[in-house]
Design an enzyme around this catalytic site. Structure first.
Site, PDB file in Angstrom:
ATOM      1  N   GLY A  59       0.863  -1.178   0.000  1.00 12.23           N
ATOM      2  CA  GLY A  59       0.000   0.000   0.000  1.00 12.23           C
ATOM      3  C   GLY A  59       0.899   1.227   0.000  1.00 12.23           C
ATOM      4  O   GLY A  59       1.862   1.303   0.786  1.00 12.23           O
ATOM      5  N   ARG A  83      10.308  -1.128  -4.663  1.00 14.50           N
ATOM      6  CA  ARG A  83       9.096  -1.152  -5.506  1.00 14.50           C
ATOM      7  C   ARG A  83       9.036   0.180  -6.276  1.00 14.50           C
ATOM      8  O   ARG A  83       9.135   1.241  -5.667  1.00 14.50           O
ATOM      9  CB  ARG A  83       7.833  -1.367  -4.654  1.00 14.50           C
ATOM     10  CG  ARG A  83       7.832  -2.715  -3.905  1.00 14.50           C
ATOM     11  CD  ARG A  83       6.467  -3.035  -3.326  1.00 14.50           C
ATOM     12  NE  ARG A  83       5.511  -3.371  -4.370  1.00 14.50           N
ATOM     13  CZ  ARG A  83       4.193  -3.491  -4.149  1.00 14.50           C
ATOM     14  NH1 ARG A  83       3.699  -3.275  -2.944  1.00 14.50           N
ATOM     15  NH2 ARG A  83       3.382  -3.813  -5.134  1.00 14.50           N
ATOM     16  N   GLN A 101      -5.693  -8.742  -2.225  1.00 11.14           N
ATOM     17  CA  GLN A 101      -5.774  -7.701  -1.184  1.00 11.14           C
ATOM     18  C   GLN A 101      -7.225  -7.405  -0.798  1.00 11.14           C
ATOM     19  O   GLN A 101      -7.509  -7.047   0.340  1.00 11.14           O
ATOM     20  CB  GLN A 101      -5.117  -6.394  -1.678  1.00 11.14           C
ATOM     21  CG  GLN A 101      -3.612  -6.436  -1.790  1.00 11.14           C
ATOM     22  CD  GLN A 101      -3.160  -6.781  -3.184  1.00 11.14           C
ATOM     23  OE1 GLN A 101      -3.855  -7.486  -3.925  1.00 11.14           O
ATOM     24  NE2 GLN A 101      -1.986  -6.319  -3.565  1.00 11.14           N
ATOM     25  N   ASP A 130      -1.464   4.754  -6.353  1.00  8.90           N
ATOM     26  CA  ASP A 130      -0.025   4.622  -6.074  1.00  8.90           C
ATOM     27  C   ASP A 130       0.775   5.794  -6.616  1.00  8.90           C
ATOM     28  O   ASP A 130       1.844   6.125  -6.103  1.00  8.90           O
ATOM     29  CB  ASP A 130       0.498   3.304  -6.651  1.00  8.90           C
ATOM     30  CG  ASP A 130      -0.046   2.152  -5.832  1.00  8.90           C
ATOM     31  OD1 ASP A 130      -1.176   1.710  -6.105  1.00  8.90           O
ATOM     32  OD2 ASP A 130       0.632   1.744  -4.868  1.00  8.90           O
ATOM     33  N   LYS A 151      -3.739  -0.395  -8.344  1.00 12.70           N
ATOM     34  CA  LYS A 151      -3.672  -1.855  -8.479  1.00 12.70           C
ATOM     35  C   LYS A 151      -4.240  -2.349  -9.807  1.00 12.70           C
ATOM     36  O   LYS A 151      -5.281  -1.864 -10.245  1.00 12.70           O
ATOM     37  CB  LYS A 151      -4.423  -2.470  -7.293  1.00 12.70           C
ATOM     38  CG  LYS A 151      -4.488  -3.981  -7.254  1.00 12.70           C
ATOM     39  CD  LYS A 151      -3.145  -4.664  -7.394  1.00 12.70           C
ATOM     40  CE  LYS A 151      -2.105  -4.183  -6.407  1.00 12.70           C
ATOM     41  NZ  LYS A 151      -0.734  -4.655  -6.748  1.00 12.70           N
TER      42      LYS A 151
HETATM   43  O1  MRU Z   1       0.663  -3.968  -4.517  1.00 10.01           O
HETATM   44  P1  MRU Z   1       0.030  -3.194  -3.394  1.00 10.01           P
HETATM   45  O2  MRU Z   1      -0.818  -4.024  -2.504  1.00 10.01           O
HETATM   46  O3  MRU Z   1       1.053  -2.371  -2.644  1.00 10.01           O
HETATM   47  O4  MRU Z   1      -0.942  -2.164  -4.133  1.00 10.01           O
HETATM   48  C1  MRU Z   1      -1.708  -1.295  -3.349  1.00 10.01           C
HETATM   49  C2  MRU Z   1      -2.640  -0.470  -4.123  1.00 10.01           C
HETATM   50  O5  MRU Z   1      -2.693  -0.515  -5.329  1.00 10.01           O
HETATM   51  C3  MRU Z   1      -3.466   0.502  -3.342  1.00 10.01           C
HETATM   52  O6  MRU Z   1      -4.713   0.690  -3.936  1.00 10.01           O
HETATM   53  C4  MRU Z   1      -2.716   1.850  -3.282  1.00 10.01           C
HETATM   54  O7  MRU Z   1      -1.417   1.661  -2.828  1.00 10.01           O
HETATM   55  C5  MRU Z   1      -3.407   2.837  -2.438  1.00 10.01           C
HETATM   56  S1  MRU Z   1      -3.245   2.440  -0.743  1.00 10.01           S
HETATM   57  C6  MRU Z   1      -3.939   3.641   0.214  1.00 10.01           C
END
Ligand code: MRU
Length: 337
Positions: free
Chosen positions: A46, A80, A187, A228, A239
């Site tokens: 996240g 990442r 998730q 993100d 995501k």
């Molecule tokens: O791969 P992840 O689980 O880190 O991806 C998370 C997301 O895409 C969330 O929607 C995004 O980080 C917003 S979190 C407040």
């Protein structure tokens, strides 16, 4: 509310999000390399949460004193590539470190630890402010569809998209949530459903390919997702699968909202095509909890994020207010204050 990440004398403690909801296990990272590995392997995930983790990783690296400052920052930055909050948080720690040049080492360590803890505290306050701005947009008596997990687990607490939902519920609105399961990492099914049910918010898990069916049914009052990275023109990286949901929402005239802190805005990028998209291991697609689900030998693609063009985004909810198209202007105004 669940503690996603905390600073302790023993190190940085995180709830292991790979093991939820089956097990509530906490991991202690005792040096910056362990924090980097926790980010890479999705113990913590996240965008805002990995920003907090990176800041704490920098502080931990300096505190333990076992690597040069730049090496600590570079290792954490290489974990990442998509969520800009990671680079924003490391940038903030770098700026503070530079401003402390010439100070005694003990003072530098103390100030960096304090800054990382401040970033965590601020993130919760930012999410609460986002909730206050966004709650009015949520229609009463309807279902909210969300994708992935943009909740307390994806942040230091309260959440972005789920923070808006929490604020709407606190304001007395009768809403329930549809959580896309969010393959391949699940998730939605594992994390969003778990944390909303803990708060007593009625939640229904659907597989990703059911979203269109329910958006057409008239039952969904709005979609709210996190982000993100958001480019200057309002294109949103989130995501994988978010883009499909946004297109289906527009086709069915359902508002599509993005909730994200100002630290997720990357005005240095003109449009979403410039956002780096993380490619994750094929095993996340070919296997579910270690069980093979794809024919052996098949090629696999596993982009972790996609980009939703700004024309599908009804509004972007930030801690400083709600931005609408044209986003070049509204986002710039929000960033400049
Ligand atoms: O791969 P992840 O689980 O880190 O991806 C998370 C997301 O895409 C969330 O929607 C995004 O980080 C917003 S979190 C407040």
């Amino acid at each position: 509310m669940v503690e996603t990440i905390v600073w302790t004398d023993a190190g940085v403690v995180m709830i292991d999000q790979r093991r939820l909801p089956a097990e509530e296990v906490y991991v202690t990272c005792r040096d910056y390399k362990e924090v980097a590995e926790a980010i890479r392997s999705m113990v913590i995930r996240g965008a805002p949460a990995i920003g907090v983790a990176a800041a704490m990783g920098v502080a931990l690296g300096v505190l333990r004193g076992n690597a040069p400052f730049d090496e600590i920052c570079d290792t954490l930055a290489a974990t990442r590539p998509t969520a800009v909050n990671l680079f924003w948080a490391i940038g903030r720690m770098k700026k503070l470190y530079a401003s402390l040049a010439g100070e005694p080492a003990g003072e530098v360590r103390l100030r960096l630890v304090e800054e990382a803890q401040r970033i965590r505290r601020e993130d919760i306050a930012i999410n609460e402010a986002m909730g206050r701005h966004g709650a009015a947009l949520v229609p009463d008596g309807k279902t909210v569809l969300t994708h992935c997990n943009a909740g307390a687990l994806a942040t230091a607490g309260y959440g972005t998209a789920l923070g808006v939902i929490r604020a709407a519920v606190a304001a007395g609105k009768k809403i329930d949530v549809f959580a896309d399961e969010t393959r391949p990492f699940l998730q939605g099914a594992r994390l969003t459903a778990w944390e909303l049910l803990q708060d007593g918010i009625p939640t229904t898990v659907i597989t990703d390919n059911m979203a269109g069916h329910f958006l057409k049914s008239g039952r969904i009052g709005c979609v709210i997702v996190g982000a993100d990275r958001i480019a200057a023109n309002g294109d949103v990286a989130n995501k994988i699968g978010t883009y499909s949901v946004a297109v289906l929402a527009k086709e069915n005239e359902v508002p599509f909202y993005v909730a994200a802190p100002v630290s997720t805005l990357d005005l240095s990028l003109a449009s979403g095509g410039q956002i780096p998209i993380e490619q994750r291991p094929a095993s996340e697609v070919t296997h579910v909890f270690g069980v093979p689900v794809a024919a052996a030998g098949a090629r696999v693609e596993n982009p972790a994020f996609d980009v939703t063009p700004n024309r599908y985004v009804t509004a972007i909810i930030t801690e400083r207010g709600v931005a609408r198209a044209p986003y070049e202007e509204s986002l710039r105004r929000i960033v400049l204050g």
